[in-house]
Scaffold this motif. Structure first.
Motif, short mmCIF file in Angstrom:
data_model
loop_
_atom_site.label_atom_id
_atom_site.label_comp_id
_atom_site.label_asym_id
_atom_site.label_seq_id
_atom_site.Cartn_x
_atom_site.Cartn_y
_atom_site.Cartn_z
N PHE A 237 27.65 53.03 -25.52
CA PHE A 237 28.78 52.45 -24.79
C PHE A 237 28.18 51.60 -23.69
O PHE A 237 27.53 52.11 -22.78
N ALA A 238 28.34 50.29 -23.82
CA ALA A 238 27.64 49.39 -22.89
C ALA A 238 28.39 48.09 -22.77
O ALA A 238 29.42 47.87 -23.41
N GLU A 239 27.86 47.21 -21.93
CA GLU A 239 28.41 45.86 -21.80
C GLU A 239 28.44 45.23 -23.19
O GLU A 239 27.46 45.36 -23.96
N THR A 240 29.53 44.53 -23.49
CA THR A 240 29.66 43.92 -24.82
C THR A 240 28.51 42.95 -25.12
O THR A 240 27.97 42.94 -26.22
N ASN A 241 28.12 42.18 -24.12
CA ASN A 241 27.01 41.24 -24.34
C ASN A 241 25.75 41.97 -24.77
O ASN A 241 24.98 41.48 -25.60
N THR A 242 25.51 43.12 -24.19
CA THR A 242 24.31 43.90 -24.53
C THR A 242 24.43 44.44 -25.95
O THR A 242 23.49 44.35 -26.74
N ILE A 243 25.59 45.01 -26.25
CA ILE A 243 25.78 45.62 -27.57
C ILE A 243 25.53 44.60 -28.69
O ILE A 243 24.88 44.91 -29.68
N PHE A 244 26.03 43.38 -28.50
CA PHE A 244 25.96 42.42 -29.61
C PHE A 244 24.72 41.53 -29.61
O PHE A 244 24.51 40.77 -30.56
N THR A 245 23.92 41.60 -28.55
CA THR A 245 22.68 40.82 -28.58
C THR A 245 21.45 41.73 -28.62
O THR A 245 20.50 41.45 -29.34
N SER A 246 21.46 42.80 -27.87
CA SER A 246 20.29 43.70 -27.84
C SER A 246 20.73 45.15 -27.67
O SER A 246 20.49 45.74 -26.61
N PRO A 247 21.35 45.72 -28.70
CA PRO A 247 21.76 47.13 -28.55
C PRO A 247 20.55 48.04 -28.38
O PRO A 247 19.47 47.72 -28.86
N ARG A 248 20.75 49.14 -27.68
CA ARG A 248 19.61 50.03 -27.43
C ARG A 248 19.35 50.96 -28.60
O ARG A 248 18.21 51.28 -28.89
N ASP A 249 20.43 51.40 -29.23
CA ASP A 249 20.28 52.42 -30.28
C ASP A 249 20.13 51.76 -31.64
O ASP A 249 20.88 50.85 -31.99
N GLN A 250 19.16 52.23 -32.41
CA GLN A 250 18.90 51.63 -33.73
C GLN A 250 20.11 51.73 -34.65
O GLN A 250 20.37 50.85 -35.46
N ARG A 251 20.93 52.80 -34.47
CA ARG A 251 22.11 52.95 -35.33
C ARG A 251 23.14 51.86 -35.02
O ARG A 251 23.81 51.35 -35.91
N THR A 252 23.25 51.49 -33.74
CA THR A 252 24.16 50.40 -33.38
C THR A 252 23.65 49.10 -34.00
O THR A 252 24.41 48.33 -34.59
N GLU A 253 22.36 48.87 -33.84
CA GLU A 253 21.73 47.66 -34.40
C GLU A 253 21.99 47.58 -35.90
O GLU A 253 22.40 46.54 -36.43
N ASP A 254 21.79 48.69 -36.59
CA ASP A 254 21.98 48.70 -38.05
C ASP A 254 23.44 48.41 -38.41
O ASP A 254 23.71 47.67 -39.35
N TYR A 255 24.36 48.97 -37.64
CA TYR A 255 25.78 48.76 -37.96
C TYR A 255 26.19 47.31 -37.73
O TYR A 255 26.79 46.68 -38.60
N ILE A 256 25.85 46.77 -36.56
CA ILE A 256 26.35 45.43 -36.25
C ILE A 256 25.62 44.33 -37.02
O ILE A 256 26.13 43.23 -37.14
N THR A 257 24.44 44.64 -37.54
CA THR A 257 23.76 43.63 -38.36
C THR A 257 24.04 43.84 -39.85
O THR A 257 23.49 43.13 -40.68
N GLY A 258 24.87 44.81 -40.17
CA GLY A 258 25.25 45.00 -41.57
C GLY A 258 24.18 45.69 -42.40
O GLY A 258 24.06 45.45 -43.59
N LYS A 259 23.39 46.56 -41.74
CA LYS A 259 22.35 47.29 -42.48
C LYS A 259 22.73 48.75 -42.63
O LYS A 259 21.89 49.59 -42.89
N PHE A 260 24.01 49.01 -42.42
CA PHE A 260 24.45 50.39 -42.36
C PHE A 260 24.59 50.98 -43.77
O PHE A 260 25.10 50.33 -44.66
N GLY A 261 24.14 52.21 -43.93
CA GLY A 261 24.39 52.91 -45.19
C GLY A 261 23.24 52.77 -46.16
O GLY A 261 22.27 52.13 -45.92
#
Lengths: 261, 226
Positions: A237-261
Motif C-alpha cells: 500500500f503506497a503512493e500510486t506513482n511508486t506502485i506503478f513505476t517501482s513497486p517494492r514487493d516482487q508480487r506487486t511487480e509481477d501482477y502489474i507487469t502481467g507476469k502473475f500466475g
C-alpha cells in the motif's frame, strides 16, 4: 498520473485493523490493516477473488448483508467504530455511499426521483429544497447540463455512462464523507469512462474515494494511493506513482507487469 | 540480473526481447565504430576512417527503428513498473548510442584532416583513454541489456581515469602547440579527438546509469548535483 488533490475540507478518514472476513467457513480476508486518508482517492487492485470487493463492502457494513458472512477486526470512520452495535447501519451507509459495477438507477423512477431516492427515505423535503439538491448533486456528478431539461424522464432512458453518473449523483445527494466505487467503469465505453474518471478527480478533496478496479491504468490515473491485495492479504500500500513505476514487493511487480500466475 | 519470469501474454515477452536484441545490436555497431575510429586515428588509416563514416547510417536507422518499436509497444501494452522503465530507458539509451556513433564519425573526420598534415604518431594517453572508454561503452551496453547493476557501477568508476587522462592529453597538446606554432592547426584536431572520446565516456556513463535505474527503480543520475 496523480492529480494534485486539495486539502480535505471534511471527515472521511478510515482506519481498518486486522479485518478478517469471509463466508461460512471460507476466510476471504486474512487480516487487513489500512489507513485511508480523508479527501484522497485510494485504489484497490488485485486479481479476481483476492478480496477487494469484500474489503470494500466491509467498510460500510454491506458485507454483513450476506447471510453467511462473518467479519472480525475493526473499521473506524473518523475515529468512530463502524461495527459498534449502537451504530445504525443505515446512517453509516449515508456517510459511506457506494457506486456499483453496473449502473443501477431505480427503474420506475425519473432522473429527479433517482437523485432524491436516498433522501426521501428519511427526510421530508420541500419542493424548492429538493430542486436545489437535485441541481447540486447532478452538477457535482457532471450530469446537470445533459439532463436539466428532462428531469422527469426515466433514469433508465439515459445512456450507460449517464446512468452511472446518475448513481453517483444519488450517492452524493445524501452528503456522504466517503464514496466506495466497485469497478464503476467496467460496463462503460472509453468516453463514458473518461467522464467518470474526470468526475472522480474533481470530487477528490471533498470526498474520500475508494475505488476497486481491474484497470490498472485507471488506478494509476485517478488515485493518489494504491493498495495491492492478493489472496486476502494486503501485499503493498503506497503512493500510486511508486506502485506503478517501482513497486517494492516482487508480487506487486509481477501482477502489474502481467507476469502473475 | 534479468527477470526470468515471463509475462502471461507470451507475445509481450517476444516484443521486449526484440527491443533488447535490437538495442544490443545498435550498441555493438556503435562500439565497433568507436573502436575502429580510435584505431584509424592512431594509424592515420583513411580507408578505415571512410568506412566508419559510411556505417553511421546503420546506427541512425536503428535509432529510429527502436524508437518506433518502443512507441508501438507502449501504445499497445501500456507497460508498468520494470517493463515501463525498460522501454523508457531504451528510448533514452538509443540517443546516447547514436551519439557514440556520431563521435566515431567525428574522430574519423579528424583522422582524414590529420592525414594531410605533419603531426604524426599517436599519444599514449589518448590510446589509453580510447581503450578505457571503449570498455565503458561495451560494458555499459552489457550492463543495460543484462540488467547488471554491479557491472554498471564498475563502468561509472572508470570515468575518473578517463578524465585524468583527458586533462593530461590536453595539457601536453597545449605545451606542444606553444613550442611548435606550425602544428597548432593540427593540434586542435587532436584536442578535438580527445574531447570526443571523453564525451563517448560520458555517454557510456549514461548507459550504466540507465542500467542501475532499470534494476533499482530509482533515478540515481546527477547524485548530489540536483
Amino acid at each position: 498520473m496523480n492529480v494534485e488533490q486539495k486539502e480535505p475540507a471534511r471527515g472521511g478518514a478510515i482506519e481498518t485493523r486486522e479485518i478478517v472476513a469471509g463466508f461460512d467457513t471460507r476466510e476471504v480476508l486474512h487480516g487487513i490493516s489500512m489507513q485511508i486518508q480523508p479527501g484522497q482517492v485510494t485504489a484497490l487492485i488485485g486479481p479476481s477473488g483476492c478480496g477487494k470487493s469484500t474489503f470494500l463492502r466491509c467498510l460500510n457494513r454491506m458485507h454483513e448483508l450476506v447471510p453467511s458472512a462473518f467479519i472480525r477486526g475493526s473499521v473506524q470512520l473518523d475515529g468512530q467504530e463502524v461495527y459498534d452495535p449502537e451504530l445504525d447501519p443505515v446512517f453509516l451507509r449515508r456517510r459511506v455511499g457506494m457506486v456499483f459495477q453496473k449502473p443501477n438507477p431505480f427503474p420506475s423512477m425519473s432522473i429527479r426521483d433517482n437523485v432524491l431516492a436516498g433522501l426521501t427515505l428519511t427526510n421530508r423535503l420541500k419542493a424548492s429544497e429538493a430542486d436545489l439538491l437535485v441541481e447540486r448533486a447532478l452538477n457535482q456528478a457532471a450530469l446537470w447540463d445533459e439532463v436539466k431539461d428532462r428531469l422527469k424522464s426515466p433514469g433508465m432512458s439515459l445512456s450507460g455512462g449517464q446512468q452511472q453518473r446518475l448513481c453517483i449523483a444519488r450517492s452524493l445527494a445524501v452528503d456522504p464523507d466517503v464514496l466506495l466505487m466497485d469497478e464503476p467503469c467496467s460496463a462503460l465505453d472509453p468516453i463514458a469512462t473518461a467522464r467518470v474518471e474526470d468526475l472522480i478527480q474533481s470530487l477528490a478533496g471533498d470526498y474520500t474515494i475508494i475505488i476497486v478496479t481491474h484497470n490498472m491504468q485507471q488506478a494509476a490515473r485517478v488515485s493518489s494511493r494504491t493498495a495491492f491485495l492478493l489472496s486476502g492479504e494486503l501485499v503493498e500500500f503506497a503512493e500510486t506513482n511508486t506502485i506503478f513505476t517501482s513497486p517494492r514487493d516482487q508480487r506487486t511487480e509481477d501482477y502489474i507487469t502481467g507476469k502473475f500466475g | 540480473m534479468p527477470d526470468l519470469k515471463s509475462h502471461t501474454d507470451k507475445i509481450f515477452d517476444k516484443e521486449l526481447a526484440e527491443v533488447s536484441h535490437r538495442i544490443e545490436r545498435m550498441g555493438t555497431i556503435a562500439g565497433d565504430m568507436l573502436a575502429a575510429s580510435v584505431r584509424a586515428f592512431n594509424t592515420r588509416n583513411t580507408t578505415l576512417a571512410r568506412e566508419i563514416m559510411d556505417e553511421d547510417t546503420q546506427v541512425n536507422r536503428l535509432e529510429k527503428n527502436i524508437d518506433q518499436l518502443c512507441l508501438e509497444i507502449i501504445a499497445k501494452r501500456q507497460p508498468m513498473a520494470s517493463d515501463l522503465r525498460f522501454l523508457v530507458l531504451v528510448m533514452k539509451a538509443v540517443v546516447d548510442i547514436e551519439r557514440i556513433g556520431d563521435i566515431a564519425v567525428n574522430v574519423s573526420e579528424r583522422t582524414m584532416d590529420l592525414s594531410r598534415g605533419a603531426l604524426t604518431g599517436s599519444w599514449e594517453e589518448l590510446s589509453e583513454m580510447g581503450a578505457i572508454v571503449l570498455s565503458m561503452v561495451r560494458d555499459g551496453m552489457r550492463a543495460f541489456v543484462e540488467s547488471d547493476e554491479v557491472l554498471a557501477c564498475e563502468v561509472l568508476k572508470r570515468d575518473a581515469e578517463v578524465d585524468r587522462l583527458f586533462v593530461k592529453v590536453f595539457a601536453d597538446l597545449i605545451e606542444l602547440m606553444g613550442n611548435r606554432p606550425d602544428v597548432i592547426n593540427l593540434g586542435i584536431h587532436v584536442q578535438s579527438v580527445a574531447k570526443w572520446i571523453e564525451r563517448a565516456g560520458d555517454h557510456a556513463m549514461n548507459l550504466a546509469e540507465y542500467a542501475i535505474f532499470r534494476v533499482k527503480g530509482h533515478d540515481g543520475r546527477h547524485a548530489g548535483r540536483s
